[in-house]
Design an enzyme around this catalytic site. Structure first.
Site, PDB file in Angstrom:
ATOM      1  CB  SER A 137      -0.822  -0.187   1.135  1.00 17.94           C
ATOM      2  OG  SER A 137      -1.976   1.249   1.171  1.00 17.94           O
ATOM      3  N   PRO A 138       0.386   2.347  -0.513  1.00 21.65           N
ATOM      4  CG  PRO A 138      -0.733   3.820  -2.082  1.00 21.65           C
ATOM      5  CD  PRO A 138      -0.964   2.361  -1.275  1.00 21.65           C
ATOM      6  CB  CYS A 146       3.398   9.498   3.692  1.00 17.51           C
ATOM      7  SG  CYS A 146       2.138  10.276   2.540  1.00 17.51           S
ATOM      8  CD  GLN A 197      -1.946   7.315  -3.486  1.00 17.11           C
ATOM      9  OE1 GLN A 197      -1.185   7.801  -2.455  1.00 17.11           O
ATOM     10  NE2 GLN A 197      -2.673   6.178  -3.179  1.00 17.11           N
ATOM     11  CE1 TYR A 220      -3.489  14.626   2.309  1.00  9.65           C
ATOM     12  CE2 TYR A 220      -3.995  12.504   1.629  1.00  9.65           C
ATOM     13  CZ  TYR A 220      -3.541  13.378   2.456  1.00  9.65           C
ATOM     14  OH  TYR A 220      -2.478  12.669   3.412  1.00  9.65           O
ATOM     15  NE  ARG A 242      -5.619   4.428  -1.066  1.00  8.05           N
ATOM     16  CZ  ARG A 242      -4.845   4.123   0.077  1.00  8.05           C
ATOM     17  NH1 ARG A 242      -4.261   4.980   0.834  1.00  8.05           N
ATOM     18  NH2 ARG A 242      -4.269   2.784  -0.118  1.00  8.05           N
ATOM     19  NE  ARG A 279      -0.345   1.724  10.977  1.00  8.28           N
ATOM     20  CZ  ARG A 279      -1.342   2.326  11.686  1.00  8.28           C
ATOM     21  NH1 ARG A 279      -1.623   1.793  12.726  1.00  8.28           N
ATOM     22  NH2 ARG A 279      -1.703   3.663  11.542  1.00  8.28           N
TER      23      ARG A 279
END
Length: 785
Positions: free
Chosen positions: A412-413, A415, A490, A572, A620, A714
């Site tokens: 998963s993306p 940051c 992404q 966002y 997403r 995670r």
């Protein structure tokens, strides 16, 4: 102590038993509005775990219940002419009347005073006791009398249901799904004593109305349902006992306690009948309350405060499982055309209490059939030769346009907040490269910002300069050279959540200095009074940002990325147009959902035009804002339909993070139901994300058809080789390993095989002695089969 129990159902009676057993000199009195042999309903279900808790609390009660129950191990699913069986479920049914009689007798044996036909209309005379246990049911007068204190939140669900009895014998718990001219009808049926079963019939409000049924017309109900379920149950079997049609109330309370009064059982919380937890919760809550009273004997306020805190987690977990289950039954229609094997697996795993591996322990043959069916299905769809033996669903390939993934696992993306001036560096190479080498089918970059002022924080990566693109090209080349993984970029714009601190500082809070201007759909700060007020974008701003997205897409293409994902979630910039919480515009870009989607779709169209036809495009979204007045699940389905119409191949389904006031309900795979709804109702591939942590969960989600891909964040931080480890544990020889790691592959497979052998050895135990009544009940079931 003096204890008054209001309500003589299973919860109230069992609390009275446990209190009096622990404190024989205390005065314990039960006040029940009905006669001792009055009961509404037929049989109740108790799991092996609940019976174990009853045994630990009071063996005498357990023994008497055990003598009376009908035991079953199997679940039968009747669906579209097929009957599918699964074993290993270990439940028992007992007549509700018999259960009450057992509890009444045990209470009286211990010296509990029970007053029948005693209606407590006014609680005041009973408050002189040290403790008042209000177990007066779902229509609790005690709760309603102090409604403002307890603050109940009730959601009346759309399906209609009614409880019936049936004079018949069933071999196990039986689900029947039937479709007729009026709609879909479901029966939940189980035996609770020789020759008698409980049947809960369920349907939609629309089907109920179309059938011309009436809430309290029992004769009409029986005549109609006799026809619907004639093939499975036969005609003339159904019997009634106040078998009125109702809508289920999902109820939660802010508090269960007021002074010396505590609510227990259905008075305090409800759990949908589809997981058989009403009586379970009442009796287990009685056990928990008795334990707290014992621990703080003589200090009722302290005991009740501890109960209100300590019991909540377990109740809320059960309620959440029940809520997920009831939603599954409310939406059977969207599953009607799936293969019976998948339908049955989806049914069994609906509440997350049964998973792929859990079901393998119960009934290996069912999971083997799931593997066979799913592997063959994928092979047929993709014109491949099905592997033999079949592989678990997570190791089947998945194709979008010309991109084929080797398995269903996605990194998963995430940051990393490790870039300087948007420049990716060796950290990003290590982070993404290691996880690609770790075997995932797809690796996705963190949200990569389309412009300098589009960043979330100073540490966010970007793709607005050639220097940044060169670094991304280096990472893509590494992934393609050293792994079989595909890699997606992404791209996004932070909007009103930009110019904020690094994720490990005060996430989403503004920088103490050095802030840059931000923009959004409306001039609403994220944290009022603290965050910057963003500029409300005008059409010139929209044109500028659209051009930035297009430039980023072209740069990503030049870097060699296999897939592109647009970030339209988490509050966002593009998400701020979609949510009514953040879009207060009065022009053509605000108002209803179609108008709010106007600008995001403009960006999407421009990006799709710049992105090659043969390469897939993902988006997403936040499927719900988890906040009043925000987006909800049905909105997400409509959004997905629009995205599909504009050339999107995959919806990456996340939730929330739109507004700081949101109140998500976290839990295992908690966002997956939204992915399932979108996949089935919008007919588009989905990627589930959120608290997916194990290969077992990936297999459960994919096999049940809830999503096509599973994105893990995670778990990949702590184990970059998540997929390789799972391949070793499942013995998957087709999963590619780096040549440099082949010795590790051999060791991992050897250790996995040894662990399975050790687990099997530990599991071999002498068969437990079962009471004659249980053995006889089992023999009856086997004969019925």
């Amino acid at each position: 102590m003096k204890v008054n129990v209001i309500g003589g159902g299973p919860g109230g009676l069992f609390y009275a038993i446990l209190h009096r057993k622990a404190h024989p000199t205390d005065e314990v009195t039960v006040y029940e509005r009905n006669r001792p042999d009055d009961t509404f309903g037929f049989g109740v279900v108790l799991s092996a775990a609940t019976l174990g808790n009853v045994y630990a609390a009071d063996q005498e009660t357990y023994v008497n219940i055990e003598r009376a129950f009908a035991y079953w191990d199997d679940i039968y699913t009747h669906f579209r002419g097929h009957v599918l069986k699964s074993a290993g479920h270990a439940f028992s049914g007992v007549s509700r009347l018999k259960l009450l009689q057992i509890l009444q007798a045990r209470a009286q044996e211990l010296g509990v005073a029970i007053h029948y036909e005693h209606d407590v209309a006014d609680l005041a005379p009973y408050l002189e006791a040290d403790l008042v246990v209000a177990a007066d049911g779902i229509n609790s007068r005690v709760r309603e009398g102090w409604k403002e204190h307890f603050r109940p939140h009730t959601d009346l669900r759309p399906n209609k249901f009614t409880w019936l009895g049936a004079e018949m014998t069933l071999p196990g718990f039986t689900y029947v799904f039937k479709h007729n001219a009026h709609g879909i009808w479901t029966a939940h049926a189980y035996q609770y004593e020789p020759g008698m079963c409980t049947v809960v019939a369920e349907t939609t409000d629309a089907a109920f109305a179309a059938a011309g049924l009436e809430v309290e017309n029992e004769a009409k109900t029986v005549a109609y349902l006799d026809e619907v379920f004639a093939d499975e149950f036969g005609r003339g079997k159904l019997v009634t006992n106040r078998s009125y049609w109702r809508n289920f109330p999902m109820m939660r309370l802010d508090s269960w306690v007021k002074d010396n009064v505590v609510l227990l059982g259905d008075a305090a919380h409800t759990a949908h009948f589809s997981i058989g937890s009403g009586t379970k919760l009442a009796m287990e809550s009685a056990i928990a309350l008795a334990a707290e009273v014992d621990a703080h004997y003589g200090d009722v306020p302290k005991a009740l405060a501890a109960y209100d805190v300590n019991r909540r987690d377990e109740v809320e977990r059960t309620q959440h499982a029940a809520d997920v289950s009831l939603v599954w039954f409310e939406n059977v229609k969207r599953l009607w055309d799936v293969d019976p094997v998948q339908f049955n697996f989806s049914l069994l795993s609906r509440s997350k209490q049964i998973t792929y591996e859990n079901l393998r322990e119960r009934d290996p043959a069912v999971v083997a059939e799931v593997d066979r069916w799913y592997t063959a299905k994928v092979a047929a769809e993709q014109k491949l030769i099905a592997p033999e033996p079949p592989v678990p669903p997570m190791f089947t390939p998945f194709r979008l346009r010309d991109m084929t993934l080797g398995n269903r696992v996605v990194v998963s993306p995430m940051c990393q907040y490790s870039a300087a001036d948007g420049m990716p560096n060796d950290w990003h190479l290590m982070h993404l490269g290691a996880r690609a080498v770790g075997g995932a089918g797809l690796v996705v970059t963190e949200m990569t910002c389309v412009a300098e002022d589009a960043r979330i924080s100073p540490g966010c990566a970007g793709i607005w300069t050639e220097g940044q693109a060169a670094q991304w090209r280096r990472i893509v080349d590494f992934v393609h050279t050293h792994s079989q993984a595909k890699i997606a970029m992404q791209i996004g714009h932070a909007g009103r959540k930009g110019s904020t601190q690094l994720g490990w500082d005060r996430i989403d809070h503004p920088l103490p200095d050095g802030n840059w201007p931000i923009c959004s759909a409306s001039a609403l700060p994220y944290y009022p009074g603290e965050s910057q007020v963003p500029k409300e974008m005008d059409e010139a701003d929209m044109a500028r940002v659209t051009a930035q997205f297009v430039a980023a897409a072209k740069a990503a293409l030049a870097c060699g990325f296999d897939m592109l994902e647009l970030h339209m979630a988490h509050g966002y910039l593009l998400a701020s147009f979609i949510s009514p919480l953040t879009n207060r515009r009065t022009d053509g870009y605000g108002g209803g959902l179609e108008a709010r989607m106007r600008y995001p779709l403009q960006v999407l169209d421009a990006v799709r035009a710049a992105w090659p036809e043969e390469k897939p495009l993902s988006v997403r979204i936040s499927a719900t804002d988890w906040a009043e007045g925000g987006l909800e699940g049905p909105d997400a389905v409509e959004i997905a339909k629009m995205l599909k119409a504009h050339g999107v191949d995959l919806v990456d389904v996340s939730t929330g993070q739109t507004d700081p006031a949101s109140k998500p309900f976290y839990g295992r795979m908690y966002q997956t139901p939204f992915a399932e709804a979108i996949r089935l109702e919008a007919d588009i591939a989905t990627m589930a994300v959120g608290a997916i942590t194990t290969a077992d969960q990936v297999n459960t989600i994919v096999a049940s058809g809830r999503a096509d891909l599973c994105a893990l964040a995670r778990p990949h931080l702590t184990n970059p080789h998540f997929t390789l480890q799972a391949a070793a544990e499942y013995g998957i020889s087709t999963q590619p390993w780096p040549k440099q790691y082949m010795p590790g592959k051999q060791q991992a497979e050897s250790l996995a095989a040894r662990a399975k052998q050790d687990a099997a050895a530990r599991a071999v135990k002498p068969p437990p002695m079962r009471p004659a009544a249980v053995a006889a009940g089992r023999s009856r079931q086997e004969a019925a089969e």
